[in-house]
Design an enzyme around this catalytic site. Structure first.
Site, PDB file in Angstrom:
ATOM      1  N   CYS A  77       0.877  -1.174   0.217  1.00  0.00           N
ATOM      2  CA  CYS A  77      -0.140   0.083   0.054  1.00  0.00           C
ATOM      3  C   CYS A  77       1.071   1.287   0.001  1.00  0.00           C
ATOM      4  O   CYS A  77       1.500   1.542   1.058  1.00  0.00           O
ATOM      5  CB  CYS A  77      -0.893   0.076   1.174  1.00  0.00           C
ATOM      6  N   CYS A 225      -5.091   5.922  -4.201  1.00  0.00           N
ATOM      7  CA  CYS A 225      -4.247   4.603  -4.018  1.00  0.00           C
ATOM      8  C   CYS A 225      -2.599   4.725  -4.725  1.00  0.00           C
ATOM      9  O   CYS A 225      -2.710   4.879  -5.975  1.00  0.00           O
ATOM     10  CB  CYS A 225      -4.970   3.360  -4.992  1.00  0.00           C
TER      11      CYS A 225
END
Length: 306
Positions: A77, A225
């Protein structure tokens, strides 16, 4: 069960938000059901990912464990890496830290802009079995996948890239012209992606300027993201849609991506934010805010200066 209130931080990177636990001194372990309950935006704290900072097993500054809001564990992430990098650098008084993840070792660097962090995300994985895909594709710049009538699909031939997690990027003229909230969950679990995939709509609207919307695997529609921004920038450069340095514009804001030619590494630079401090009772999942975030701290500093 004995009540145990555990402190956490609520953070975000361009609106991609996280609950962060410090589990280096004492283990913090939640079930899939507990994570999903806390991640619910109507009845819980609400977040895209839950981040647990643990001792590193390989001598890095710390290990970062990542769970999506549905409780599933993932390897990478990018925005969370920037947030955890900021915390570890502030704690150590250093301008560089190394973070162990399931996707490998990642290096975070301070910048001249407050709360802005650069992360070296390593090399993109471009071969079909590295991403991974369920069948062989010689050229992953455009794989065989389409949505809509077979003779007139409205989405087709996405680029496929892994940045420690799989991404499919569809090039479109308008990222808002398609219902990604409906398309995303259908494609996330398409058989071509044995480990699932993050699904993005991307449009190069000016030189080295990419607009991006993302359906994140296990989390859904997200304001930002980081790994998707990296994947889209790499895909654009591979297809000569952009150069090796791009600004990727997400609903939560812009992020700078460089696919460095000298070593093939992808660098990601953007803002981080502490929203607030809080505590959770792990027996009941009752939670409360206990401290201020960046905005309130800035306001207090500005007020004191007047």
């Amino acid at each position: 069960m004995t009540s145990a209130r555990v402190p956490f931080l609520k953070m975000n990177g361009l609106g991609n938000d996280f609950v962060v636990w410090d589990a280096r001194a004492s283990e913090v372990k939640l079930t899939t059901e507990q994570i999903a309950a806390l991640g619910n935006r109507e009845t819980g704290i609400g977040f895209d990912q839950m981040i647990t900072v643990e001792p590193s097993r390989v001598g890095a500054t710390a290990f970062m464990r990542i769970h999506n809001c549905d409780g599933s564990e993932v390897s990478a992430c990018g925005n969370a890496t920037r947030c955890i990098g900021r915390l570890l650098m502030e704690e150590a008084g250093q301008d560089r830290v190394t973070i162990e993840t399931k996707a490998g070792l990642l290096h975070a660097f301070g910048t001249s802009v407050p709360r802005t962090v650069m992360v070296d995300m390593g090399e993109p994985r471009l071969l079909w079995h590295e991403i991974p895909l369920a069948e062989e594709f010689y050229d992953t710049r455009a794989i065989e996948l389409q949505i809509g009538p077979i003779d007139a699909p409205f989405l087709h031939t996405p680029a496929a890239v892994s940045m420690g997690n799989p991404h499919a990027i569809f090039w479109v003229k308008d990222v808002d012209a398609h219902d990604l909230g409906t398309i995303g969950p259908l494609l996330e679990h398409h058989p071509i992606f044995p480990e699932g995939a993050n699904i993005s709509l991307a449009h190069v609207f000016a030189p080295n300027q990419i607009r991006l919307k993302v359906w994140e695997r296990g989390a859904g529609l997200t304001k930002a993201c980081g790994t998707a921004a990296c994947a889209a920038a790499v895909a654009a450069a591979r297809d000569n849609k952009a150069g090796r340095k791009s600004t990727v514009h997400l609903p939560g804001g812009p992020i700078e991506i460089e696919w460095r030619e000298s070593d093939n590494h992808v660098l990601m630079t953007g803002l981080t934010e502490v929203e607030y401090e809080g505590e959770v009772d792990l027996a009941t999942l009752d939670w409360s805010r206990t401290g201020a975030g960046d905005d309130q701290m800035d306001a207090e500093v500005a007020g004191a200066a007047e």
